[in-house]
Design an enzyme around this catalytic site. Structure first.
Site, mmCIF file in Angstrom:
data_model
loop_
_atom_site.group_PDB
_atom_site.id
_atom_site.type_symbol
_atom_site.label_atom_id
_atom_site.label_comp_id
_atom_site.label_asym_id
_atom_site.label_seq_id
_atom_site.Cartn_x
_atom_site.Cartn_y
_atom_site.Cartn_z
ATOM 1 N N LYS A 1 0.844 -1.206 0.000
ATOM 2 C CA LYS A 1 0.000 0.000 0.000
ATOM 3 C C LYS A 1 0.876 1.251 0.000
ATOM 4 C CE LYS A 1 -3.442 -2.336 2.785
ATOM 5 N NZ LYS A 1 -3.815 -2.663 4.134
ATOM 6 N N GLU B 1 -3.298 6.194 9.173
ATOM 7 C CA GLU B 1 -3.768 7.236 8.267
ATOM 8 C C GLU B 1 -5.041 7.890 8.787
ATOM 9 O OE1 GLU B 1 -6.012 4.502 4.918
ATOM 10 O OE2 GLU B 1 -3.875 4.874 4.704
ATOM 11 N N ARG C 1 -5.575 -8.655 -8.246
ATOM 12 C CA ARG C 1 -6.167 -9.999 -8.297
ATOM 13 C C ARG C 1 -7.627 -9.903 -8.728
ATOM 14 N NH1 ARG C 1 -9.340 -9.520 -3.545
ATOM 15 N NH2 ARG C 1 -8.363 -8.191 -1.988
#
Lengths: 471, 214
Positions: A119, A213, A314
């Site tokens: 990420k 975050e 994916r």
């Protein structure tokens, strides 16, 4: 490609969907299963279709040696990882590519999985391309002091921005799919949560790195579905809205398209936002030379500001909801994204471009799960004795739960029972059909104490009213 | 809870065996190394660091894995037809008939004497980090537990849940799982002994040690 043989390194409904795609392409396949999954529909379907020689019991879905040993024994030339397990494990994809007897990995190149699987790295690349990302850490944090300092900074920033109830998210850096995420609303409890997530991350993923975050509130969770080939072709199959989630941030209802201004009035130009996130996603895909199916996850705030969340390299649980409204050229049947994924991974060209892709109607996916929504979506364990659902031309149901015998839900895996994909000419019709499906579905079962089964059918029935709206 | 130690010992003396089915741990090509009826030994040494008799080799991805006996006993029901063939995971290969020794008899009888806290679900179990650290430092038997204490984490369907101990207060006398083990529903997790019962348990262990001949 016709001579390829796929080993399906997954379980449950995704294994069944992959079998269907192989069938469409005329490809041979084998499946694996663990002792806990011996009664799963994916095992029975494969045995019925291909015989007992096409099903292999392994010790663990997460042991790569098991997958490769069976692949070699049965002469598989490609491995489909499904979602979860090895689907975003670049080491597994790399090993498939460089071992003595290489086999194709049905997914992007391992370098792409490595670069976008993180990420943090995705955030860095996005920033360099002027794609908006959520404020927070740029790399995994291992130090409690460093983590607390950043948490303090994020709380202060939100207060400065006039946010009345600031909060932050503490996430397992190696996690995904909503697992290992907790919200913190007060700095004095931060350390406690940080330690809990760190321990969870170490246990589940073997890496105790944590991300922090800003927690966005009242946003919508949107996704962009891309398909890219090894020949630098890039197309998109529109957007979907995955905002309706459990308290543990597990998606429960998904809708395609991502916004529908003809159904709901938005305080911003929704078409423009959808176009923006599609264009940003394609920009990033081209930059990293993405070469398979992929999902770009976004959050869109109440005032229409998008932020890139992550990229899932994916096939996903919810890909089908986008596929359901997508048509290629004049084909009446919806596109099969897993089929397209296999074709592109085996080196084929798309044979169509964006101008050939059309969108038709609205689709809703309902994830039917054995869980107690009144107790924090706690998973329910027990045996299903009856599972009945209607059959309609506008409905597709994927399930590994056998309908002819009692089925004990394995406690090793998520208690997902089925995916129902409903199509309607517009959002109103899709919603009405979703409710019709839910009211006609019957699930019965008992736990070890003789208590009746608990499912989320009622929850889905209520929440389907909220689709596409900022609630 | 009263127990009749004499009857218990009699029961075990009439059938002092346990049969252990040996299954393949994973897939691979199996190469047998024992014969039917052969005597095999389990791990030995102070820390059980010397492996037991080699039962078979399981070769997977070019890596041979030596499967040694965890029990002392005799091989029965050997499946010779599997030799040099590819096998799936969990395939029975042989049975080892093991004669119970003194410590094992004590262990089994303890399960009937202690308050056993069972696994509420088939799941993986861990001690909480605080408890694990305390046990590592001072040993398990130092831990006093009371109703409502959160000492174990249950990892079920990828979700972690803190488990509250439900039962009489006492000393953590026996732990029946290893960190992260998958435990069947109802199988024992912890054995708790009340402080007033401790002397009785110690006496009982002493008596078994005297009366049982290995």
């Amino acid at each position: 490609m016709k001579r390829d043989k796929i080993i399906i390194a997954n379980r449950g409904e995704i294994a069944i969907r992959i079998m269907g795609a192989c069938r469409q392409l005329g490809l041979d396949y084998v499946v694996v299963y663990t002792e806990e999954d011996r009664d799963s529909g994916h095992v029975k379907t494969a045995a019925a279709e291909k015989g007992n020689d096409a099903v292999f019991r392994i010790a663990n879905y997460k042991d790569p040696n098991e997958i490769f040993a069976v692949a070699d024994y049965c002469g598989a030339t490609a491995v489909h990882p499904g979602y979860g397990f090895f689907s975003e494990d670049f080491r597994f994809a790399r090993r498939a590519a460089i071992r003595n007897r290489p086999i194709a990995f049905i997914g992007p190149r391992w370098e792409v999985i490595r670069d976008l699987g993180s990420k943090i790295n995705t955030k860095r690349i996005a920033k360099s391309l002027n794609i908006p990302v959520i404020p927070g850490s740029d790399e995994p944090i291992y130090s409690e002091i460093e983590a607390e300092a950043l948490a303090e900074e994020l709380f202060q920033k939100q207060r400065d921005d006039g946010i009345r109830r600031p909060s932050i998210l503490v996430k397992a850096s190696a996690g995904g799919g909503g697992m290992g995420i907790e919200e913190v609303t007060r700095l004095d409890v931060f350390r406690q949560v940080y330690r809990r997530i760190q321990n969870y991350a170490k246990r589940q993923f073997g890496d105790e790195g944590v991300l922090i975050e800003q927690c966005m509130k009242g946003y919508h969770h949107l996704e962009v579905q891309l398909l890219c080939s090894r020949h630098k072709e890039v197309v998109h199959f529109g957007t979907r809205n995955c905002t309706i989630q459990s308290t543990g941030r597990q998606k429960r209802i998904e809708v395609a398209p991502g916004f529908d201004p003809e159904y709901v009035a938005y305080p911003f130009d929704a078409y423009r936002v959808l176009e923006q996130i599609v264009n940003y996603s394609i920009r990033l895909a081209r930059e990293v030379e993405y070469d398979n199916v992929g999902t770009w996850e976004w959050i869109v705030t109440r005032d229409g500001r998008p932020y890139l969340l992550e990229v899932n390299t994916r096939i996903q649980v919810e890909n089908e909801v986008s596929a359901c409204i997508s048509r290629i050229s004049k084909h009446k049947r919806p596109v099969n994204l897993i089929r397209e994924q296999i074709r592109t991974a085996l080196g084929e060209k798309l044979r169509y471009s964006q101008k050939h892709i059309f969108f038709d109607g609205t689709s809703i996916e309902l994830r039917i799960v054995a869980e107690d929504v009144k107790r924090g979506f706690a998973p329910w364990c027990g045996t299903i004795t009856r599972f009945e659902f209607p059959e309609e031309p506008w409905l597709r149901v994927y399930t590994h739960v056998p309908r002819d015998v009692a089925y004990e839900i394995p406690t090793e895996y998520d208690p997902n029972l089925a995916l129902a994909i409903v199509w309607g000419q517009d959002s109103e019709e899709a919603k009405a059909r979703a409710r019709q499906f839910l009211s006609r579905t019957i699930i019965e079962g008992v736990d070890s104490l003789g208590q009746p089964i608990v499912t989320n059918l009622g929850y889905l029935y209520e929440r389907v009213n909220d689709i596409l709206r900022f609630v | 809870m009263e127990i009749n130690l004499k009857d218990l010992l009699k029961k075990y003396k009439s059938h002092p065996y346990e049969d252990h089915e040996i299954k393949t741990a994973h897939t691979g090509i199996v190469h047998l190394n024992v014969e039917d009826g052969q005597e095999v030994s389990g791990p030995t040494g102070r820390w059980k660091h010397r492996p037991g008799t080699l039962l078979y080799v399981l070769e997977r991805e070019g890596n041979p894995k030596r499967i040694t006996s965890m029990y002392t006993g005799f091989v029965t029901g050997l499946r010779k037809e599997l030799d040099s063939n590819f096998v799936q995971a969990g395939v029975p290969v042989m049975v080892i008939r093991h004669s119970l020794n003194k410590d094992e008899i004590i262990d089994r009888i303890l399960r009937e004497v202690l308050y056993v806290f069972p696994a509420p679900q088939r799941a993986r179990y861990f001690f909480t980090p605080e408890v694990a650290a305390a046990m590592e430092k001072e040993g398990a038997n130092i831990l006093n537990i009371k109703d409502g204490d959160e000492i174990v984490i249950m990892s079920l369907m990828k979700r972690d849940t803190l488990l509250s101990y439900l039962g009489p207060p006492g000393v953590l006398y026996k732990v029946y799982f290893r960190h992260g083990d998958l435990i069947e529903q109802g199988a024992p997790l912890l054995g708790i002994c009340s402080p007033e019962r401790l002397p009785f348990v110690e006496r009982m262990i002493q008596r078994i040690r005297t009366e049982w001949d290995d």
